[in-house]
Design an enzyme around this catalytic site. Structure first.
Site, PDB file in Angstrom:
ATOM      1  N   TRP A 183      63.573 -16.684 -72.962  1.00  0.00           N
ATOM      2  CA  TRP A 183      62.479 -17.502 -72.257  1.00  0.00           C
ATOM      3  C   TRP A 183      61.585 -16.605 -71.593  1.00  0.00           C
ATOM      4  O   TRP A 183      61.984 -15.543 -71.184  1.00  0.00           O
ATOM      5  CB  TRP A 183      62.969 -18.392 -71.393  1.00  0.00           C
ATOM      6  CG  TRP A 183      61.655 -18.882 -70.632  1.00  0.00           C
ATOM      7  CD1 TRP A 183      61.150 -19.965 -71.029  1.00  0.00           C
ATOM      8  CD2 TRP A 183      61.418 -18.605 -69.323  1.00  0.00           C
ATOM      9  NE1 TRP A 183      60.287 -20.385 -70.024  1.00  0.00           N
ATOM     10  CE2 TRP A 183      60.431 -19.606 -68.930  1.00  0.00           C
ATOM     11  CE3 TRP A 183      61.750 -17.623 -68.415  1.00  0.00           C
ATOM     12  CZ2 TRP A 183      59.637 -19.115 -67.791  1.00  0.00           C
ATOM     13  CZ3 TRP A 183      61.116 -17.299 -67.384  1.00  0.00           C
ATOM     14  CH2 TRP A 183      60.141 -18.317 -66.851  1.00  0.00           C
ATOM     15  N   GLU A 224      63.471 -20.754 -76.060  1.00  0.00           N
ATOM     16  CA  GLU A 224      62.969 -22.030 -75.080  1.00  0.00           C
ATOM     17  C   GLU A 224      61.624 -22.155 -74.767  1.00  0.00           C
ATOM     18  O   GLU A 224      60.836 -21.017 -74.502  1.00  0.00           O
ATOM     19  CB  GLU A 224      63.882 -21.568 -73.892  1.00  0.00           C
ATOM     20  CG  GLU A 224      63.707 -22.578 -72.536  1.00  0.00           C
ATOM     21  CD  GLU A 224      64.501 -22.137 -71.385  1.00  0.00           C
ATOM     22  OE1 GLU A 224      64.732 -22.983 -70.357  1.00  0.00           O
ATOM     23  OE2 GLU A 224      64.917 -20.992 -71.094  1.00  0.00           O
ATOM     24  N   LYS A 226      58.412 -24.084 -72.255  1.00  0.00           N
ATOM     25  CA  LYS A 226      58.075 -24.526 -71.101  1.00  0.00           C
ATOM     26  C   LYS A 226      56.489 -25.281 -71.234  1.00  0.00           C
ATOM     27  O   LYS A 226      55.771 -24.729 -71.892  1.00  0.00           O
ATOM     28  CB  LYS A 226      58.133 -23.400 -70.043  1.00  0.00           C
ATOM     29  CG  LYS A 226      58.303 -23.948 -68.652  1.00  0.00           C
ATOM     30  CD  LYS A 226      58.578 -22.639 -67.670  1.00  0.00           C
ATOM     31  CE  LYS A 226      58.791 -23.358 -66.338  1.00  0.00           C
ATOM     32  NZ  LYS A 226      59.307 -22.318 -65.411  1.00  0.00           N
ATOM     33  N   ASP A 259      65.229 -27.063 -72.225  1.00  0.00           N
ATOM     34  CA  ASP A 259      65.512 -27.188 -70.840  1.00  0.00           C
ATOM     35  C   ASP A 259      64.795 -28.447 -70.319  1.00  0.00           C
ATOM     36  O   ASP A 259      63.498 -28.577 -70.662  1.00  0.00           O
ATOM     37  CB  ASP A 259      64.905 -26.057 -70.023  1.00  0.00           C
ATOM     38  CG  ASP A 259      65.122 -26.286 -68.712  1.00  0.00           C
ATOM     39  OD1 ASP A 259      64.929 -27.087 -67.892  1.00  0.00           O
ATOM     40  OD2 ASP A 259      65.817 -25.125 -67.976  1.00  0.00           O
ATOM     41  N   HIS A 262      61.325 -28.565 -68.598  1.00  0.00           N
ATOM     42  CA  HIS A 262      60.438 -27.970 -69.320  1.00  0.00           C
ATOM     43  C   HIS A 262      59.380 -28.903 -70.285  1.00  0.00           C
ATOM     44  O   HIS A 262      58.675 -28.446 -70.981  1.00  0.00           O
ATOM     45  CB  HIS A 262      60.796 -26.811 -70.026  1.00  0.00           C
ATOM     46  CG  HIS A 262      61.337 -25.424 -69.273  1.00  0.00           C
ATOM     47  ND1 HIS A 262      61.448 -24.310 -70.055  1.00  0.00           N
ATOM     48  CD2 HIS A 262      61.608 -25.532 -67.807  1.00  0.00           C
ATOM     49  CE1 HIS A 262      62.104 -23.475 -68.901  1.00  0.00           C
ATOM     50  NE2 HIS A 262      62.062 -24.134 -67.864  1.00  0.00           N
ATOM     51  N   HIS A 286      69.535 -26.384 -71.622  1.00  0.00           N
ATOM     52  CA  HIS A 286      69.908 -26.132 -70.202  1.00  0.00           C
ATOM     53  C   HIS A 286      69.713 -27.012 -69.461  1.00  0.00           C
ATOM     54  O   HIS A 286      68.492 -28.009 -69.745  1.00  0.00           O
ATOM     55  CB  HIS A 286      68.843 -24.844 -69.824  1.00  0.00           C
ATOM     56  CG  HIS A 286      69.095 -23.613 -70.236  1.00  0.00           C
ATOM     57  ND1 HIS A 286      68.244 -22.614 -69.616  1.00  0.00           N
ATOM     58  CD2 HIS A 286      70.090 -23.216 -70.806  1.00  0.00           C
ATOM     59  CE1 HIS A 286      68.975 -21.461 -70.318  1.00  0.00           C
ATOM     60  NE2 HIS A 286      70.158 -21.880 -70.582  1.00  0.00           N
ATOM     61  N   ASP A 294      59.239 -28.415 -63.322  1.00  0.00           N
ATOM     62  CA  ASP A 294      60.534 -27.748 -63.619  1.00  0.00           C
ATOM     63  C   ASP A 294      60.786 -27.141 -62.116  1.00  0.00           C
ATOM     64  O   ASP A 294      60.848 -25.964 -61.745  1.00  0.00           O
ATOM     65  CB  ASP A 294      60.114 -26.395 -64.480  1.00  0.00           C
ATOM     66  CG  ASP A 294      61.286 -25.689 -64.609  1.00  0.00           C
ATOM     67  OD1 ASP A 294      62.437 -26.214 -64.624  1.00  0.00           O
ATOM     68  OD2 ASP A 294      61.388 -24.495 -64.857  1.00  0.00           O
ATOM     69  N   ASP A 296      64.069 -27.254 -60.794  1.00  0.00           N
ATOM     70  CA  ASP A 296      65.323 -26.762 -60.865  1.00  0.00           C
ATOM     71  C   ASP A 296      66.148 -27.307 -59.620  1.00  0.00           C
ATOM     72  O   ASP A 296      67.029 -26.512 -59.038  1.00  0.00           O
ATOM     73  CB  ASP A 296      65.315 -25.238 -60.895  1.00  0.00           C
ATOM     74  CG  ASP A 296      64.768 -24.574 -62.413  1.00  0.00           C
ATOM     75  OD1 ASP A 296      65.436 -25.015 -63.302  1.00  0.00           O
ATOM     76  OD2 ASP A 296      63.865 -24.069 -62.150  1.00  0.00           O
ATOM     77  N   ASP A 326      71.424 -24.870 -65.435  1.00  0.00           N
ATOM     78  CA  ASP A 326      70.230 -24.176 -65.073  1.00  0.00           C
ATOM     79  C   ASP A 326      69.565 -24.716 -63.741  1.00  0.00           C
ATOM     80  O   ASP A 326      68.365 -25.584 -64.052  1.00  0.00           O
ATOM     81  CB  ASP A 326      69.368 -23.747 -66.302  1.00  0.00           C
ATOM     82  CG  ASP A 326      68.400 -22.938 -65.993  1.00  0.00           C
ATOM     83  OD1 ASP A 326      68.150 -22.309 -64.863  1.00  0.00           O
ATOM     84  OD2 ASP A 326      67.426 -22.828 -66.700  1.00  0.00           O
TER      85      ASP A 326
END
Length: 418
Positions: A183, A224, A226, A259, A262, A286, A294, A296, A326
């Protein structure tokens, strides 16, 4: 406990669900615990006092951040002791452990720089996953694998190849396949003049990395995507369409990795999981919790988390999906953040395994949508708590919030002294 579980077991059996089998199955499903929650993605190969760059941002400054490999591994041990289930450890390349004053830039990293991680994992009977680190570096200012300067681009290609060699080392030492995720935060803050050029360079760079020899049975490179990141709001080189196409064109040596933070706020990865499984033998995830983007946030036992787990289970794809957490929340106790997230995903998987999926699918295929709705709603009130408690008991951990007392004790005796 046994009385409550036996009662719950009988209720689930009336729906065609074997809770003993569900518990046994979950014990065999490894979930990768990410090292970067413990130190706010600082790593050990650059100045930890400098801010993160390259589309990465951690918010908060809760006391007790791990500052050394020893502190980080001790914190991870505490988390492992509080969580049920099978685990792997997920490491970023920036977490190389250098000894005796040695240092290597990212294009020169070697397996020996990760020996301590291998020792840590092997001593606990776990596998390792890996991630090249294409951010927080002097040569990661805006673009990396898509950079127009061939010198900078080649630096990052060599980093990716080095990471494949390290992933091979992880797999060979542990005997467990290593998922290696590519990524980058490559992109532009404002509207670009050329969208295709960076993507062509990115494509060529990834293909160059994948030219490094490896056994795809043991090393699982992923790409990955995004939507956007901080400082690259207008254009991301590795978009969803790009990353998925790279994986599709290189199915013999590359997996798609999604993810769930993303994508656009109205997109859900739970719907994408079965779509990709129609075409890919294996995929990777993820698992995070986005709030508007994103962000997290710590994974919770929320609707989308449950739906993602459901799709993995009811498609019969547990052995086809590599799962890794993640997120990195620095505003709360990091041990608690790790633990809540891991346990939440375990709950989601167990609930999915205890859902009467065959019965519900039959109702759908019969186009009996009225009864399907009724039974889906009724299933939400099945006595899941008692099955979760039994699973935790068999794994030797607390099922309720009693584990938090251990976190508070650890904070007082260890974290507060840092």
């Amino acid at each position: 406990m046994n009385t409550r579980y036996e009662s719950a077991k009988q209720i689930y059996a009336s729906f065609g669900v074997d809770t003993d089998a569900a518990i046994a199955k979950l014990k065999s499903i490894p979930v990768s615990l990410h090292c970067w929650q413990g130190d706010d993605v600082k790593g050990f190969d650059t100045d930890p006092t400098k801010p993160l760059t390259g589309g990465i941002q951690t918010t908060g400054n809760y006391p007790g951040r791990a500052r050394t490999p020893e502190e980080l591994m001790a914190d991870m041990d505490k988390v492992l002791s509080l969580c049920p289930g099978a685990k792997k450890i997920n490491v970023h390349a920036s977490y190389a452990v250098f000894e005796d004053g040695e240092w290597a830039d990212r294009d020169k990293l070697e397996p020996k720089h990760f020996k301590k991680w291998v020792e840590f994992a092997k001593a606990r009977g776990m596998g390792l996953d890996f991630n090249p680190t294409f951010f927080s570096h002097p040569k990661a200012n805006g673009l990396t694998l898509s950079h127009p300067d061939p010198e900078i681009r080649n630096f990052w290609i060599e980093h990716g190849k080095a990471c494949i060699r390290i992933s091979k080392y992880f797999a060979e030492e542990t005997g467990i396949p290593c998922v290696m995720n590519i990524w980058t935060g490559d992109g532009f803050k404002d509207i670009p003049a050329d969208r295709m050029g960076p993507r062509m360079r990115y494509k060529e760079s990834i293909e160059a990395i994948l030219s490094e020899p490896f056994d795809f049975n043991m090393v699982k490179p992923c790409v990955e995507s995004k939507v956007f990141g901080i400082g690259v709001e207008a254009y991301t080189v590795g978009s969803a369409e790009f990353a998925l196409s790279i994986a599709a064109m290189n199915k013999d040596k590359c997996l798609p990795l999604m993810d769930n933070g993303h994508y656009h706020p109205t997109e859900v990865v739970s719907d994408k999981i079965p779509a990709l499984l129609c075409f890919f033998p294996e995929i990777a995830l993820h698992i995070t919790r986005p709030i508007r983007w994103d962000s997290d946030h710590v994974v919770l036992f929320d609707d989308e988390t449950k739906e993602m787990a459901k799709e993995i289970v009811r498609t019969g794809s547990i052995d086809r999906v590599y799962m890794a957490l993640d997120y990195f929340d620095a505003s709360i106790n990091r041990i608690s953040a790790w633990t809540v997230g891991f346990r939440s995903w375990q709950k989601a998987l167990l609930m999915a395994l205890c859902t009467p999926n065959e019965m519900l699918a039959k109702l759908q295929d019969e186009e009996n949508f009225t009864e399907l709705m009724v039974m889906q709603e009724d299933a939400k009130l099945l006595p899941f708590e008692d099955v979760w408690a039994k699973y935790c008991e068999e794994c030797g951990v607390a099922s309720g919030a009693e584990w938090f007392a251990e976190v508070k004790k650890y904070e007082k005796e260890v974290l507060s002294l840092r």
